[in-house]
Motif scaffolding. Sequence first.
Motif, PDB file in Angstrom:
ATOM      1  N   THR A  59      69.433  44.622   7.170  1.00  0.00           N
ATOM      2  CA  THR A  59      70.570  45.386   8.194  1.00  0.00           C
ATOM      3  C   THR A  59      71.499  45.947   7.515  1.00  0.00           C
ATOM      4  O   THR A  59      71.610  46.158   6.329  1.00  0.00           O
ATOM      5  CB  THR A  59      71.273  43.848   8.843  1.00  0.00           C
ATOM      6  N   LYS A  79      75.236  47.115   6.288  1.00  0.00           N
ATOM      7  CA  LYS A  79      76.122  46.414   5.342  1.00  0.00           C
ATOM      8  C   LYS A  79      77.256  45.727   6.273  1.00  0.00           C
ATOM      9  O   LYS A  79      77.852  46.162   7.337  1.00  0.00           O
ATOM     10  CB  LYS A  79      77.240  47.255   4.467  1.00  0.00           C
ATOM     11  N   GLU A  80      77.393  44.293   5.987  1.00  0.00           N
ATOM     12  CA  GLU A  80      78.717  43.567   6.635  1.00  0.00           C
ATOM     13  C   GLU A  80      79.516  43.182   5.825  1.00  0.00           C
ATOM     14  O   GLU A  80      79.444  43.097   4.613  1.00  0.00           O
ATOM     15  CB  GLU A  80      78.183  42.311   7.247  1.00  0.00           C
ATOM     16  N   PHE A 118      83.277  47.570  14.627  1.00  0.00           N
ATOM     17  CA  PHE A 118      82.862  46.258  14.300  1.00  0.00           C
ATOM     18  C   PHE A 118      83.452  45.018  14.977  1.00  0.00           C
ATOM     19  O   PHE A 118      84.580  45.191  15.663  1.00  0.00           O
ATOM     20  CB  PHE A 118      83.446  46.207  12.609  1.00  0.00           C
ATOM     21  N   HIS A 140      82.556  37.016   9.093  1.00  0.00           N
ATOM     22  CA  HIS A 140      82.180  38.386   8.788  1.00  0.00           C
ATOM     23  C   HIS A 140      82.364  39.491   9.918  1.00  0.00           C
ATOM     24  O   HIS A 140      82.476  39.126  11.068  1.00  0.00           O
ATOM     25  CB  HIS A 140      80.376  38.352   8.463  1.00  0.00           C
ATOM     26  N   TYR A 141      82.631  40.764   9.392  1.00  0.00           N
ATOM     27  CA  TYR A 141      82.857  41.892  10.306  1.00  0.00           C
ATOM     28  C   TYR A 141      81.332  42.545  10.465  1.00  0.00           C
ATOM     29  O   TYR A 141      80.989  43.228   9.333  1.00  0.00           O
ATOM     30  CB  TYR A 141      84.019  42.710   9.742  1.00  0.00           C
ATOM     31  N   VAL A 142      80.888  42.672  11.453  1.00  0.00           N
ATOM     32  CA  VAL A 142      79.569  43.183  11.799  1.00  0.00           C
ATOM     33  C   VAL A 142      79.519  44.463  12.785  1.00  0.00           C
ATOM     34  O   VAL A 142      80.508  44.454  13.686  1.00  0.00           O
ATOM     35  CB  VAL A 142      78.493  42.073  12.479  1.00  0.00           C
TER      36      VAL A 142
END
Length: 248
Positions: free
Chosen positions: A118, A120-121, A142, A158-160
């Motif tokens: 995926t 980067k988070e 995000f 986490h910021y996705v």
Amino acid sequence: MENYTVDEYALCARFKSKRKKKRLVKEDFEKQLIQIKKLEKELWNKRKNLPLVPLDNPYQKGWQSNFVLREDVARSSEAEFYKSLLGKINTWQFSSEKSFKGKKKRKRRNVYVEKIQTVKEFSEWEWRSPKLELTEKEKMHFYKRERWCSNFKRFKIHYVFNEPWRYVLRISPYMITHTKMVDSDLESEIQFLDNYITNLNLRHKINKLVDGFSHRWSYYENENPKEISPIKNKSLQVLYQQYVDEMI
């Protein structure tokens, strides 16, 4: 006339006592070890900073996978924005197999499953860091997500990225086009210093003196060349030949 000991006479005469001489010798030896460590680190940094040299014949070494813009997004008016964002959140994976499958044990059997990749988070600490390169407009793409962390036994934030469909995964050959420059004089100095430390068994003393502790890393657990036994280090072929000769 009074009788004085050697230490008392040395104290009165301002001579160095045996204990002080011994301590000064030890301190001088420790200073030398510190200088050896500094020299070794300096030589390693010189090797690390050597430039890359292009190869005459580039060769392939496995495969690499990374994200690229989807074709319709690349043709849109916001292509430059998402291309700039991709440069900050793109990830790479390398594999010797084009399928990018990794070994995993299931029901006591080894099976090959596809590796999940995926963009980067960002962790909560990275998100609040002033070193974060994302702009305010990019941060709006995000969302916050809580995920269970098995290492810390708690949920972590986490910021996705909320639009991963804008990027597609691309697999391409991983080509080796450059190699590190080799300085023969520098390599000779590094090897000479390493042989000196190994032959005198100074690695443990240097690490304990400079770092305050010393771990027995396998990298430094090379056998001392002066202590190598010729019988112990004979190859299996020689030992097998001796066994055959005795049997005959």
